[in-house]
Motif scaffolding. Structure first.
Motif, PDB file in Angstrom:
ATOM      1  N   ARG A 154      41.671   6.249  38.969  1.00  0.00           N
ATOM      2  CA  ARG A 154      40.571   5.573  38.307  1.00  0.00           C
ATOM      3  C   ARG A 154      40.667   4.071  38.511  1.00  0.00           C
ATOM      4  NH1 ARG A 154      38.668   9.751  38.415  1.00  0.00           N
ATOM      5  NH2 ARG A 154      37.923  11.125  36.750  1.00  0.00           N
ATOM      6  N   LEU A 155      39.516   3.450  38.770  1.00  0.00           N
ATOM      7  CA  LEU A 155      39.468   2.005  38.908  1.00  0.00           C
ATOM      8  C   LEU A 155      39.572   1.330  37.546  1.00  0.00           C
ATOM      9  CD1 LEU A 155      39.009  -0.382  40.839  1.00  0.00           C
ATOM     10  CD2 LEU A 155      36.564  -0.152  40.397  1.00  0.00           C
ATOM     11  N   ILE A 156      39.061   1.998  36.512  1.00  0.00           N
ATOM     12  CA  ILE A 156      39.052   1.450  35.157  1.00  0.00           C
ATOM     13  C   ILE A 156      39.903   2.341  34.267  1.00  0.00           C
ATOM     14  CG2 ILE A 156      37.594   0.855  33.174  1.00  0.00           C
ATOM     15  CD1 ILE A 156      35.303   0.477  35.181  1.00  0.00           C
ATOM     16  N   SER A 157      40.743   1.741  33.443  1.00  0.00           N
ATOM     17  CA  SER A 157      41.631   2.511  32.573  1.00  0.00           C
ATOM     18  C   SER A 157      41.764   1.833  31.224  1.00  0.00           C
ATOM     19  CB  SER A 157      43.022   2.650  33.210  1.00  0.00           C
ATOM     20  OG  SER A 157      43.933   3.233  32.295  1.00  0.00           O
ATOM     21  N   ALA A 158      41.807   2.637  30.153  1.00  0.00           N
ATOM     22  CA  ALA A 158      41.980   2.108  28.799  1.00  0.00           C
ATOM     23  C   ALA A 158      43.425   1.747  28.511  1.00  0.00           C
ATOM     24  CB  ALA A 158      41.489   3.139  27.768  1.00  0.00           C
ATOM     25  N   ASP A 159      44.339   2.072  29.416  1.00  0.00           N
ATOM     26  CA  ASP A 159      45.755   1.834  29.180  1.00  0.00           C
ATOM     27  C   ASP A 159      46.216   0.450  29.625  1.00  0.00           C
ATOM     28  OD1 ASP A 159      46.157   4.399  28.142  1.00  0.00           O
ATOM     29  OD2 ASP A 159      46.282   5.245  30.155  1.00  0.00           O
ATOM     30  N   VAL A 160      45.342  -0.319  30.260  1.00  0.00           N
ATOM     31  CA  VAL A 160      45.713  -1.667  30.690  1.00  0.00           C
ATOM     32  C   VAL A 160      45.623  -2.610  29.492  1.00  0.00           C
ATOM     33  CG1 VAL A 160      45.125  -3.585  32.204  1.00  0.00           C
ATOM     34  CG2 VAL A 160      44.866  -1.236  33.004  1.00  0.00           C
ATOM     35  N   PRO A 161      46.667  -3.370  29.186  1.00  0.00           N
ATOM     36  CA  PRO A 161      46.613  -4.298  28.047  1.00  0.00           C
ATOM     37  C   PRO A 161      45.479  -5.297  28.202  1.00  0.00           C
ATOM     38  CG  PRO A 161      48.862  -4.050  28.846  1.00  0.00           C
ATOM     39  CD  PRO A 161      47.993  -3.368  29.843  1.00  0.00           C
ATOM     40  N   ALA A 162      44.699  -5.463  27.135  1.00  0.00           N
ATOM     41  CA  ALA A 162      43.580  -6.406  27.152  1.00  0.00           C
ATOM     42  C   ALA A 162      44.076  -7.805  26.800  1.00  0.00           C
ATOM     43  CB  ALA A 162      42.516  -5.955  26.161  1.00  0.00           C
ATOM     44  N   ALA A 163      43.205  -8.797  26.992  1.00  0.00           N
ATOM     45  CA  ALA A 163      43.592 -10.186  26.732  1.00  0.00           C
ATOM     46  C   ALA A 163      43.975 -10.406  25.277  1.00  0.00           C
ATOM     47  CB  ALA A 163      42.442 -11.115  27.124  1.00  0.00           C
ATOM     48  N   PHE A 164      43.301  -9.720  24.346  1.00  0.00           N
ATOM     49  CA  PHE A 164      43.617  -9.927  22.933  1.00  0.00           C
ATOM     50  C   PHE A 164      44.964  -9.315  22.542  1.00  0.00           C
ATOM     51  CE2 PHE A 164      41.419  -5.830  22.873  1.00  0.00           C
ATOM     52  CZ  PHE A 164      42.191  -5.081  22.001  1.00  0.00           C
TER      53      PHE A 164
END
Length: 642
Positions: free
Chosen positions: A248-258
């Motif tokens: 997947r190119l997009i994943s919810a497991d990548v830490p976000a900036a916040f």
């Protein structure tokens, strides 16, 4: 500033014929003064762009206008901006009409969607149009700068990688795709990145983008207390035999900036003062406006210090909405009870101790209206002194464990009568008559509590009213009545029943004495009164958790007055609400007329109030609360009582 490239020379012909264009032209024609022109009016030293929504989308001559401030500009410059915004109006109206009809594009929202986000069904076209026009004005005044050559190359590289990833995802999903790209995605991505890296130093984001195309992202555990962002886990090819997820190119497991440690994250250089300086001035101004010690100031101070400890003390103009989201993401673990926050632990240690939610956390309303509200107010308080842009219109997300607010619910007739019976049976004046006056006037508890005998008078023949000046003398000191707004200081009509039982006349005899001295002698009368009323409702068998509280009398009064054909404006004045900012509502008296007052005084009562007839008010008023024993069960009515 050059905006001529988007200014239409024939703006009016493009606007829908049923759109209401607001201009000073018609008004000034009568006064024979110079008009500011189409869409444009002047207010003091500033110009405003004004327009109404077309009738087909809820506008028309009777609707409130959309106003966008253009600032203090020369007339010609304001004229150009107004023309530019006017040229966008037809597109804006068509978009609103399309959304109202439910025709959804890839990024459009219907009225239902906007309602779910907290925008009232009848207001969303107005709000949508206001935001659209303000955003358009910002883009016109401050157009985006052209990218540097390095940025342009980076954008071009990213577009190529996104296209490769899109074709690869389409192949994996069994959708139509470009076989040449999808079958050779890894090679193409590698060569695409190498092409740009050969001409310049490596771009830090390229490796991450390449791996996101060539292999799935491995989950990175969220570590809210760690200072640096953890290094990405090496990525490997998926194990198709073990049933792992597709690439997947997009994943919810990548830490976000916040989720980064906002204390150490890199921020732009700034010469503005630190947050601590601006927040301290904000608290000092609030404190100086109060006539006595105010606990709200100390609570605000604690919450602002918590924000600085968790997010860091940075130059005031370097904070963004990301910092607010990071604050929410940390204090979602903040225990509700103070006893669960040991004084010897730091804020981050307290948060770390509740990662498993052993202690109950705060409600959504406390997070939003308590912690976030004071932080936003402090962040934005230095705009005038230090000239920086505020944080506004950010869509923030709140944790699902934050309890939603319990909205006030109406009380059934039987429950209202039970509260009255329980209050009279207690023998205490406040238990008996605070609920009655609240039920018959719709006024807030804090204001009723501060009523004095001198506040009662006969406004019109046979019509009694009460009115507080907002300032009272208590224990030898002048104090402010906790009214919510200036409208609360206006007089309100007393139902004829209060005069029939003699309560109004008895109150007048007390002069400058408080009607409820037992509660007024306490440290925090309003908060204590709320607690006492909660106990009364509990004794009457009414559960607070269901939203059935003293405030239900106020909401019920407003609803009942509407059912009895009392106009909305009159209901607002009676219960102490601001009349509103609509131009039409600003005309006429800001208080009730005699005819309207008589209607309110004679509103029908559908609840049995016979328990209040014949009571001895002095006996109730002289009853004292004592520890260890209950007050007299009932105060028997005197023969021929009031």
């Amino acid at each position: 500033m050059n905006v001529s490239r988007i200014v239409s020379l024939d703006v009016q012909s493009d606007v829908s014929p049923d759109a209401e264009i607001i201009s000073a032209k018609k008004r000034n024609r009568k006064l024979k003064t110079r008009s500011s022109g189409l869409y444009l009016v002047r207010s003091g030293g500033t110009y405003l762009f004004q327009i109404r929504l077309p009738k087909r989308i809820g506008g028309g001559a009777g609707s409130r206008p959309i106003r966008v401030s253009l600032g203090a500009l020369p007339h010609q410059q304001a004229r150009e901006l107004a023309n530019a915004l006017g040229a966008l109006a037809p597109t804006l109206f068509r978009e609103i009409e399309k959304r109202m009809a439910g025709k959804r594009g890839p990024n459009s929202k219907t009225a239902k969607d906007l309602s779910d986000e907290g925008v009232a069904d009848e207001d969303w076209p107005f709000d949508f149009a206001s935001v659209f026009l303000k955003a358009a004005l910002y883009d016109i005044v401050q157009p985006p700068r052209a990218p540097t050559p390095a940025e342009a190359e980076g954008h071009e590289m990213m577009r190529g990688l996104v296209r490769i990833g899109r074709e690869l995802s389409a192949k994996q999903a069994g959708q139509p795709h470009d076989e040449m790209i999808a079958d050779h995605a890894e090679v193409l991505a590698s060569r695409h990145v190498a092409k740009y890296q050969a001409a310049a130093s490596p771009v830090s984001i390229s490796e991450e983008l390449y791996t996101s195309v060539s292999a799935p992202l491995a989950p990175v555990p969220y570590q809210p207390l760690s200072s640096p962002l953890p290094e990405p886990t090496p990525l490997t090819q998926p194990d198709t035999e073990s049933g792992s997820k597709d690439k997947r190119l997009i994943s919810a497991d990548v830490p976000a900036a916040f989720q980064l440690d906002r204390r150490t994250v890199e921020r732009p250089a700034s010469s503005k003062p630190l947050f601590s300086h601006v927040a301290s001035n904000y608290l000092a101004k609030r404190k100086s406006s109060k006539s006595e010690e105010n606990k709200d100031i100390s609570i605000a101070e604690m919450r602002l210090n918590l924000f600085a400890e968790l997010i860091g003390d940075h130059p005031i103009d370097t904070y963004t909405a990301t910092d607010l989201q990071a604050f929410i993401d940390l204090i979602k673990y903040w225990p509700k009870d103070v006893k669960c926050r040991p004084a010897h632990l730091t804020a981050r240690e307290i948060i770390a101790s509740n990662q498993d939610y052993r202690f109950e956390t705060m409600a959504r309303k406390t997070l939003e209206e308590g912690y976030l509200a004071v932080v936003k107010a402090a962040l934005n308080s230095g705009q005038v002194d230090h000239d920086y842009r505020p944080i506004a219109n950010a869509k923030l997300f709140y944790p699902d464990l934050a309890r939603p607010p319990v909205h006030t619910q109406p009380l059934a007739k039987a429950k209202i009568e039970k509260v009255f019976q329980t209050g009279v049976a207690s023998g205490m004046f406040d238990y008996a008559f605070l609920p009655l006056i609240g039920f018959l006037t719709g006024r807030r508890l804090g204001l009723l509590l501060h009523l004095q005998g001198s506040d009662f008078r006969e406004k019109f023949d046979g019509v009694w009213v009460a009115q507080t000046s907002g300032i009272v003398l208590s224990d030898g000191k002048w104090k402010r009545v906790p009214i919510k707004n200036t409208a609360s200081a206006s007089f309100f009509v007393l139902n004829n029943f209060l005069a029939e039982i003699g309560l109004v006349q008895w109150a007048q005899e007390r002069g400058d004495q408080f009607l409820f001295p037992e509660l007024m002698r306490l440290m925090r009368p309003s908060k204590s009164a709320s607690s006492y009323m909660g106990r009364l409702f509990e004794k009457a068998g009414i559960e607070k958790s269901r939203g059935e509280v003293f405030h239900s009398f106020r909401s019920g009064y407003i609803a009942d007055a509407g059912d009895n054909n009392i106009e909305r404006r009159d209901r607002k004045m009676q219960v102490g609400h601001e009349v509103g900012d609509d131009e039409h509502d600003k005309y006429g008296f800001r208080t009730l007329t005699e005819r309207k007052a008589r209607l309110l005084a004679s509103l029908p009562i559908e609840v049995d109030l016979s328990m209040f007839r014949g009571l001895d008010f002095d006996e109730f008023a002289n009853a004292k609360r004592t520890l260890g024993r209950k007050p007299k069960a009932t105060a028997l009515p005197k023969a021929g009582g009031r």
